[in-house]
Write an enzyme that holds these catalytic residues in place. Structure first.
Site, PDB file in Angstrom:
ATOM      1  N   GLU A  68      -7.303 -83.174 -18.559  1.00 25.22           N
ATOM      2  CA  GLU A  68      -8.383 -83.480 -17.620  1.00 25.22           C
ATOM      3  C   GLU A  68      -7.894 -84.232 -16.389  1.00 25.22           C
ATOM      4  O   GLU A  68      -8.373 -84.010 -15.272  1.00 25.22           O
ATOM      5  CB  GLU A  68      -9.465 -84.307 -18.325  1.00 25.22           C
ATOM      6  CG  GLU A  68     -10.666 -84.652 -17.446  1.00 25.22           C
ATOM      7  CD  GLU A  68     -11.464 -83.422 -17.052  1.00 25.22           C
ATOM      8  OE1 GLU A  68     -11.616 -83.192 -15.834  1.00 25.22           O
ATOM      9  OE2 GLU A  68     -11.916 -82.684 -17.943  1.00 25.22           O
ATOM     10  N   LYS A 117      -3.482 -77.653  -8.170  1.00 29.97           N
ATOM     11  CA  LYS A 117      -4.812 -77.884  -8.738  1.00 29.97           C
ATOM     12  C   LYS A 117      -5.674 -76.633  -8.654  1.00 29.97           C
ATOM     13  O   LYS A 117      -6.429 -76.328  -9.590  1.00 29.97           O
ATOM     14  CB  LYS A 117      -5.477 -79.054  -8.020  1.00 29.97           C
ATOM     15  CG  LYS A 117      -4.764 -80.379  -8.261  1.00 29.97           C
ATOM     16  CD  LYS A 117      -5.273 -81.485  -7.357  1.00 29.97           C
ATOM     17  CE  LYS A 117      -4.572 -82.801  -7.625  1.00 29.97           C
ATOM     18  NZ  LYS A 117      -4.980 -83.873  -6.692  1.00 29.97           N
ATOM     19  N   GLY A 166      -5.589 -92.334  -8.048  1.00 31.21           N
ATOM     20  CA  GLY A 166      -5.482 -93.770  -8.305  1.00 31.21           C
ATOM     21  C   GLY A 166      -5.191 -94.037  -9.759  1.00 31.21           C
ATOM     22  O   GLY A 166      -5.530 -93.241 -10.639  1.00 31.21           O
ATOM     23  N   GLY A 219      -8.632 -86.580 -10.758  1.00 32.27           N
ATOM     24  CA  GLY A 219      -8.668 -87.927 -11.318  1.00 32.27           C
ATOM     25  C   GLY A 219      -9.728 -88.139 -12.374  1.00 32.27           C
ATOM     26  O   GLY A 219      -9.761 -87.451 -13.398  1.00 32.27           O
ATOM     27  N   GLU A 267       1.835 -91.134   0.317  1.00 36.02           N
ATOM     28  CA  GLU A 267       3.139 -91.502  -0.225  1.00 36.02           C
ATOM     29  C   GLU A 267       4.147 -91.680   0.909  1.00 36.02           C
ATOM     30  O   GLU A 267       3.930 -91.232   2.038  1.00 36.02           O
ATOM     31  CB  GLU A 267       3.635 -90.411  -1.186  1.00 36.02           C
ATOM     32  CG  GLU A 267       2.721 -90.129  -2.354  1.00 36.02           C
ATOM     33  CD  GLU A 267       2.783 -91.202  -3.422  1.00 36.02           C
ATOM     34  OE1 GLU A 267       3.712 -92.045  -3.367  1.00 36.02           O
ATOM     35  OE2 GLU A 267       1.910 -91.210  -4.299  1.00 36.02           O
ATOM     36  N   VAL A 321      -6.430 -82.736 -12.517  1.00 36.49           N
ATOM     37  CA  VAL A 321      -7.188 -82.347 -11.325  1.00 36.49           C
ATOM     38  C   VAL A 321      -8.341 -83.317 -11.116  1.00 36.49           C
ATOM     39  O   VAL A 321      -9.134 -83.551 -12.040  1.00 36.49           O
ATOM     40  CB  VAL A 321      -7.751 -80.916 -11.453  1.00 36.49           C
ATOM     41  CG1 VAL A 321      -8.546 -80.539 -10.192  1.00 36.49           C
ATOM     42  CG2 VAL A 321      -6.631 -79.908 -11.696  1.00 36.49           C
ATOM     43  N   ILE A 331     -12.901 -87.582 -12.226  1.00 37.46           N
ATOM     44  CA  ILE A 331     -14.072 -86.698 -12.184  1.00 37.46           C
ATOM     45  C   ILE A 331     -14.049 -85.760 -13.388  1.00 37.46           C
ATOM     46  O   ILE A 331     -13.083 -85.020 -13.577  1.00 37.46           O
ATOM     47  CB  ILE A 331     -14.082 -85.866 -10.892  1.00 37.46           C
ATOM     48  CG1 ILE A 331     -14.022 -86.768  -9.665  1.00 37.46           C
ATOM     49  CG2 ILE A 331     -15.331 -84.987 -10.837  1.00 37.46           C
ATOM     50  CD1 ILE A 331     -13.812 -86.025  -8.361  1.00 37.46           C
TER      51      ILE A 331
END
Length: 432
Positions: free
Chosen positions: A128, A204, A306, A133, A189, A131, A135
């Site tokens: 999960e 993704k 995050g 984070g 980054e 893709v 959600i």
């Protein structure tokens, strides 16, 4: 597995891994209550143990392979990249250990191999966190909508690029300035290539398309364009037309003329109407818009990256896998039965916004329009502004195949009256 304990190996302890370790420790009692058995972190594989002082020293190891081979029940991988993650996860699955991973690049390239290894031993493979984070997105596609027919998945799946494009839209800044701000705030980054060139979103998109259409899609199947060529002028032009620019992952089930179906998967910047649900998604947030036959339109929105949000998704998978192991069950495996062909970008149809610098003299518009007609690309709207012998010509087309549009642009660029093809931008999310 022990009747009293689930032993977890954690591979990687960066932003996400450290949050996973923290949540496993701080929420141990709650997790045990939810699962029905206790969970214990058995070891953490890292490259530099002296950099992870929040982790008990006895748990740290630099030998990830030995940790995977040890007496653990579940392997959580947050290393990223292809190797050594692929080798480690295949070893875990082949020995019957279930796997939770956040590794979108690995899944986009080697999902079939990983699922085959899981199927051979009856192990679980959950991802999960790969893709969007925190959600909840992949599990609804994989389970909640398993009885429905999904027709399209359209989304903003990269927070860095969305932050940059949102900043350009809100402040009028150029790409370089917006990227610099994203870096200063920690959204980009040190090397932002994977994000700004669309590689992250393409991985993704491959995962989303595979789940949505029951077809094995890899990152190589995804047409990819980044945002580095998007200019402040493009953003201003979009605003003038009541649109905004987003980097979109677009996965579509397409009916072919002979009645057969194929899958089109692409990642690129596009203008969308400001009234579209995705237009209001700002900053580093993600959102995915799903259309299905029975469920209709669904939208998933939230923190797409995050440490803590991604760790939340990892822990959710860990709980699901632990429950499966406790009752001797198993989660869903790969569903690739449809095996639909992937349509090349040359056959993908969409609308386009073109900006041209041309000589400001009679007949220029007619000569440009003739090229569009020659390639069977229909013009929906034209705006021309003259300035000191030069002119700006903006053309919006009706839906046309990518190959036809590219041929049109190539020929227009060679017209004597055309100084420059300033930009070509796709237009999504609206019909004429």
């Amino acid at each position: 597995m022990s009747d009293h304990e689930l032993r977890v190996a954690l591979l990687g302890c960066g932003n996400v891994g450290s949050e996973v370790a923290r949540l496993l420790t701080e929420q141990a009692s709650d997790l045990a209550a939810r699962i029905g058995t206790s969970v214990r972190l058995a070891g953490v594989a890292v490259r530099r143990p002296n950099r992870h002082r929040t982790i008990p020293a006895e748990l740290l190891t630099t030998d990830a392979a030995a940790l995977v081979e040890s007496d653990v029940d579940l392997v959580v991988e947050v290393i990223g990249g292809i190797e050594p993650a692929r080798t480690l996860l295949l070893a875990a699955l082949r020995s019957g250990k279930s796997v939770v991973t956040a590794n979108k690049a690995l899944l986009a390239e080697h999902a079939g191999e990983l699922f085959a290894a899981a199927d051979a031993t009856g192990a679980d493979l959950y991802f999960e966190a790969a893709v969007a984070g925190a959600i909840p997105l992949l599990r609804p596609l994989r389970e909640s909508l398993a009885g429905d027919r999904i027709n399209s998945v359209l989304g903003i799946v990269n927070g860095t690029t969305n932050f940059i494009l949102s900043a350009m839209d809100e402040t009028g800044s150029g790409y370089a300035e917006a990227l610099e701000e994203a870096s200063r705030l920690g959204y980009a980054e040190a090397d932002p290539t994977a994000d700004v060139d669309g590689y992250d979103a393409a991985s993704k998109a491959a995962i989303l398309a595979s789940l949505a259409f029951h077809t094995r899609v890899t990152a190589a199947d995804v047409h990819r364009e980044g945002i580095s060529a998007v200019t402040a002028a493009d953003v201003a032009a979009a605003r003038a037309l009541g649109r905004t620019i987003k980097l979109l992952a677009i996965c579509e089930r397409v009916a072919d003329p002979d009645g057969s179906e194929s899958v089109a998967v692409r990642v690129h910047p596009a203008m969308i109407p400001r009234g579209h649900p995705l237009a209001a998604v700002g900053g580093a947030f993600n959102a995915v818009f799903v259309e299905a036959d029975a469920a209709g339109q669904l939208m998933f929105y939230g923190q797409g990256a995050g440490g803590a949000p991604t760790a939340s998704a990892v822990l959710g998978d860990l709980v699901a896998v632990a429950r499966n192991r406790l009752v001797g069950g198993r989660g869903p495996g790969e569903s690739a039965y449809a095996a639909l062909p992937v349509r090349p970008i040359s056959r993908a149809s969409t609308r386009y916004h073109l900006s041209l610098d041309v000589a400001d003299r009679p007949g220029v518009l007619a000569s440009v329009a003739a090229v569009f007609a020659e390639h069977d690309v229909s013009i929906a709207a034209v705006r021309q502004e003259g300035r000191s012998g030069d002119a700006s010509l903006v053309i919006v087309t009706h839906s046309a195949p990518d190959a036809a549009l590219r041929s049109t642009v190539d020929k227009i660029a060679g017209l004597p009256a055309v100084r420059e093809v300033v930009s070509v931008m796709r237009v999504e999310g609206e019909d004429l």
